[in-house]
Design an enzyme around this catalytic site. Sequence first.
Site, PDB file in Angstrom:
ATOM      1  N   LYS A  41       0.587  -1.435   0.003  1.00  0.00           N
ATOM      2  CA  LYS A  41      -0.193   0.319   0.043  1.00  0.00           C
ATOM      3  C   LYS A  41       0.924   1.160   0.028  1.00  0.00           C
ATOM      4  O   LYS A  41       1.515   1.435   0.663  1.00  0.00           O
ATOM      5  CB  LYS A  41      -0.768   0.290   1.292  1.00  0.00           C
ATOM      6  CG  LYS A  41      -2.019   0.889   1.427  1.00  0.00           C
ATOM      7  CD  LYS A  41      -2.854   0.600   2.649  1.00  0.00           C
ATOM      8  CE  LYS A  41      -3.882   1.622   3.244  1.00  0.00           C
ATOM      9  NZ  LYS A  41      -5.022   1.197   3.966  1.00  0.00           N
ATOM     10  N   SER A  62      -9.818   1.161   2.747  1.00  0.00           N
ATOM     11  CA  SER A  62      -8.500   2.177   2.127  1.00  0.00           C
ATOM     12  C   SER A  62      -7.483   1.299   1.238  1.00  0.00           C
ATOM     13  O   SER A  62      -7.093   1.812   0.491  1.00  0.00           O
ATOM     14  CB  SER A  62      -7.805   2.999   2.802  1.00  0.00           C
ATOM     15  OG  SER A  62      -7.093   2.679   4.016  1.00  0.00           O
ATOM     16  N   SER A  66      -9.646  -1.194   6.727  1.00  0.00           N
ATOM     17  CA  SER A  66      -9.487  -1.284   5.795  1.00  0.00           C
ATOM     18  C   SER A  66      -8.534  -2.989   5.073  1.00  0.00           C
ATOM     19  O   SER A  66      -8.324  -3.030   3.985  1.00  0.00           O
ATOM     20  CB  SER A  66      -8.268  -0.514   5.881  1.00  0.00           C
ATOM     21  OG  SER A  66      -8.518   1.198   6.399  1.00  0.00           O
TER      22      SER A  66
END
Length: 476
Positions: free
Chosen positions: A72, A147, A171
């Site tokens: 990420k 996310s 997330s």
Amino acid sequence: MNLLKLYYLIYFKKIKPFDLSKFILKKIENSLFKNYFINVDYSYIKKQCFYSEELLLKNKNNLLTGIPASYKDTFSTKNINTTAGSRILNNYKAFYNSTFLNKLNNLGIINIGKNNMDEFCVGSNNFNFYFGKTENSLNKYYTSGGSSGGSVYLVSKNLLPFSIGSDTGGSIRQPSLFNNVIGFKPTYGLISRYGMFSYSSSMDTVGIFSKNILNISIILNAITGFDVKDQTTFNLKKEDYTRYLNKNWLLNKINYKKLKGLNIGVSKKYFNNIYNFSVRSNIEDILLNFEFLGAKIIFINILFFDFLTIIYNVISSSELYSNISKYNNKFLFDKTYFFLNKKTFFNSLSINTKNKFFIGNYLISSNKNKKIFFLSKKIRILILENFKKIFFICDIIILPVLSCNIWNSLDFNLSKNLIDKFTSVSNLTGLPSISIPSKSLNFKTFKASQGFQIIGKYFSEARLIQIIYEYKKNFL
């Protein structure tokens, strides 16, 4: 994709790390326009391949040498730009790596690229206004979840054995549910957060995506441990997270019921708040499966259930304001300072981030409003004490990840209470939590996956891996 199979292919020289990375890059070239990546550096991938091949030549290789992965874009990387999904940090180059990244780099892991995400981890649909919308791997019309939605795609398509994201209020677990993979959120403080862009500092946790629980246990062996640079990490004895695999709960090899002696906690309030019939029936089936394996169901009471989402939003918004407001002053890009005025700063933020930012500003701007924040912190301690008592009578808690199956990526009207109700509790308490896919739904217009969530005791990751391994072996 099985990590051990890749290891054997590399170890017995059936394939070189460079060829493996080249094969994966060719596969993902056609999907780059789908916005799963923010940054891909081909020259850096080459350097990593050469380093892993050197380790193989010197017989210094390990299980992870030459294995490709993606991360990420909230984690600092020295050789690749780190944006945290924000236009503000579009050209930002960090001068250091995250601690867990250094550990993986030393083992010869190959970083394929940095994945798309909601800006500063704020959001649940991965609709990034600047870097583009990330599609669901099962159906392009639906959200990949947020996310960490960009990190899960290649794992779901069996192109990478694992990917690493972060979890603040779900997330990791939410995208894993939507994309039919396992999402692992460990105990807060088990993995160092040094080098990670903070959303809510007291709840942010590094997490792992994979389709295979054995992959997750191998990665945990590599990246857990105390870090001098992160004061929230625990100085614990190094452990092997694969040690309970192929053993039953009571470590008795005779009994065929592998999970006999396991006590599962189920909250009636959680169960009664599942509004979707298919989600509710799925949880009922899962509990029956666990009983078949020898587990016992115990009903528990979770205090402040109706206020969990509110407490989470108050604390996370306040901490987000504290973490992001520093970007309003100055940035360091290639040893050059760029100053932003307030108007430019706020115009650069997405809608979700602005909303959270202003709520946080309101909550900690005056002594009167700070009382709300401090009250939420006190209630958080009471919730934590309640869970400690619950785990005296049960070993794990089973609950859904969401009260719905999936939603459209452009649906901003979906209540945040429905999204965070079942996931935020493990972030408030810091308990380990895992999302596991249970079955797939095939409708005329789209596919969707269903799953469930397990919350365990502090530092019980090895036991949770054992439970998931046995469940998947028998029912998935």
